[in-house]
Scaffold this motif. Structure first.
Motif, PDB file in Angstrom:
ATOM      1  N   GLY A  51     -21.577  49.139 -60.084  1.00 21.58           N
ATOM      2  CA  GLY A  51     -21.577  50.589 -60.030  1.00 21.58           C
ATOM      3  C   GLY A  51     -22.275  51.061 -58.763  1.00 21.58           C
ATOM      4  O   GLY A  51     -22.092  50.507 -57.676  1.00 21.58           O
ATOM      5  N   THR A 228     -12.778  44.418 -67.835  1.00 24.46           N
ATOM      6  CA  THR A 228     -13.061  45.847 -67.680  1.00 24.46           C
ATOM      7  C   THR A 228     -14.485  46.123 -68.130  1.00 24.46           C
ATOM      8  O   THR A 228     -14.851  45.805 -69.272  1.00 24.46           O
ATOM      9  N   SER A 229     -15.267  46.701 -67.242  1.00 27.75           N
ATOM     10  CA  SER A 229     -16.663  46.992 -67.566  1.00 27.75           C
ATOM     11  C   SER A 229     -17.045  48.356 -66.994  1.00 27.75           C
ATOM     12  O   SER A 229     -16.411  48.856 -66.069  1.00 27.75           O
ATOM     13  N   ASP A 230     -18.082  48.921 -67.563  1.00 26.14           N
ATOM     14  CA  ASP A 230     -18.625  50.183 -67.076  1.00 26.14           C
ATOM     15  C   ASP A 230     -20.142  50.053 -67.065  1.00 26.14           C
ATOM     16  O   ASP A 230     -20.762  49.988 -68.125  1.00 26.14           O
ATOM     17  N   PRO A 231     -20.742  49.944 -65.870  1.00 25.89           N
ATOM     18  CA  PRO A 231     -20.164  50.152 -64.543  1.00 25.89           C
ATOM     19  C   PRO A 231     -19.262  49.003 -64.091  1.00 25.89           C
ATOM     20  O   PRO A 231     -19.357  47.886 -64.598  1.00 25.89           O
ATOM     21  N   GLU A 232     -18.421  49.302 -63.119  1.00 26.61           N
ATOM     22  CA  GLU A 232     -17.535  48.294 -62.547  1.00 26.61           C
ATOM     23  C   GLU A 232     -18.328  47.332 -61.676  1.00 26.61           C
ATOM     24  O   GLU A 232     -19.293  47.725 -61.005  1.00 26.61           O
TER      25      GLU A 232
END
Length: 346
Positions: A51, A228-232
């Motif tokens: 992120g 897929t993750s958050d943050p990228e």
């Protein structure tokens, strides 16, 4: 007198010619070995973006590399590898698959690195207790053993969509299905090639893998996942190949997610593959990687416990008389727990 001078000139030319031939033989005759030597310990922080975070560590996490000749050795390189400490020669058949070219080998190493990044991201988010998803995008045929049954039915780049009618979910699905059917049977694969799906049946024969005889069709699969993750997470590994930085990438990502200096102000190096479950696997060249980490002034070196990795790393550390602590790990959690128990550097 003139005839004597001519003879001397002729002899001089002969020696020059012989010298050129010897040099050519030394440098241009290739032997079926690759030369490896200690590489570098590289600080991971500039390579990783999670992120818009900032690195909070006082210390550093470092991946370790070996340097390896891109082509088979010449006679000079072979001689150097035979007597220099921690320069090693590896037979080509131990590194390359049967029939694999240097370029194909290098490309396979880059693919392994890309897969390692996805696994490192998934393992780190899981360890930090943060949500993350993975989807299998492709199961690509990346290698076909010359003369194997698959050679007549499959092609490099085929995307395996189903095995015996069941969707592909894991990198072990094909080998497990082949083993379950056994030698003399045929396995039914649904593949995608040039945008079209087709069914093929491949005979199963018996071959040797890692000195073990087992049923096989003679292919290698490269599994491409999207995580897929958050943050990228973005990892810029450039031309570094292979899967052995997985553990250290995981630790770097984890440190950003928990927003802590997990190094406790120390220089932490290490090596080891990582899988989606966070298990750490053995790698090659660990002796040279210990030397590389010591040259970089690392305080701690994480070594996979599996295989002979930890034993070889510990023996090397004693041989070079390093002050670096060699720590065996089976999982990402092992490495995290070790670091959490360290006292911060004052």
């Amino acid at each position: 007198m003139e005839r004597s001078d001519n003879r001397r000139i002729s002899k001089h030319k002969l020696w020059i010619t012989l010298g050129v031939i010897v040099v050519a033989l030394l440098y241009f005759i290739r032997l079926p070995f690759y030369l490896t030597m200690p590489g570098h310990a590289i600080t991971i922080s500039p390579m990783v973006e999670v992120g818009a975070d900032e690195d909070v560590k006082q210390g550093e996490l470092m991946l370790t590399t070996i340097s390896m000749s891109r082509n088979e050795t010449n006679l000079v390189e072979y001689a150097l590898g035979s007597f220099k400490d921690y320069w090693e020669l590896y037979p080509a058949e131990e590194l390359r698959m049967d029939g694999e070219s240097d370029e194909e080998y290098n490309q396979r190493q880059l693919l392994l690195m890309e897969n390692s990044k996805e696994k490192a991201t998934y393992a780190a988010f899981t360890a930090a207790g943060q949500p993350v998803e993975r989807i299998l995008e492709d199961a690509l045929i990346s290698y076909i053993k010359p003369g194997a049954p698959a050679e007549k039915h499959l092609a490099i780049g085929d995307n395996v969509k189903a095995i015996e009618g069941e969707p592909v979910n894991d990198e072990t699905d094909l080998s497990n299905a082949v083993t379950a059917l056994g030698e003399g049977d045929r396995i039914r694969l649904t593949i995608e090639r040039d945008g079209r799906e087709r069914n093929v049946e491949v005979p199963i024969t018996k071959g040797v893998l890692n000195d073990v005889e087992k049923p096989m069709i003679g292919v290698g699969l490269t599994m491409n996942y999207s995580v897929t993750s958050d943050p990228e997470v973005v990892i810029k590994s450039e031309e570094i190949g292979g899967p052995s930085a997985g553990l250290m990438f995981s630790l770097e990502i984890y440190s950003r997610l928990v927003d802590q200096d997990i190094t406790r102000g120390r220089s932490i190096a290490g090596t080891g593959t990582i899988d989606f479950a966070g298990s750490v696997g053995a790698i090659g060249g660990i002796k040279q990687k210990v030397v590389a980490a010591d040259n970089a002034g690392a305080d701690v070196f994480f070594a996979p416990r599996s295989g002979d990795n930890f034993k070889d790393a510990d023996a090397t550390a004693k041989d070079i008389q390093t002050a670096m602590t060699i720590v065996p790990v089976d999982t990402l959690e092992d490495a995290i727990h070790y670091l959490e128990a360290l006292e911060p550097v004052a």
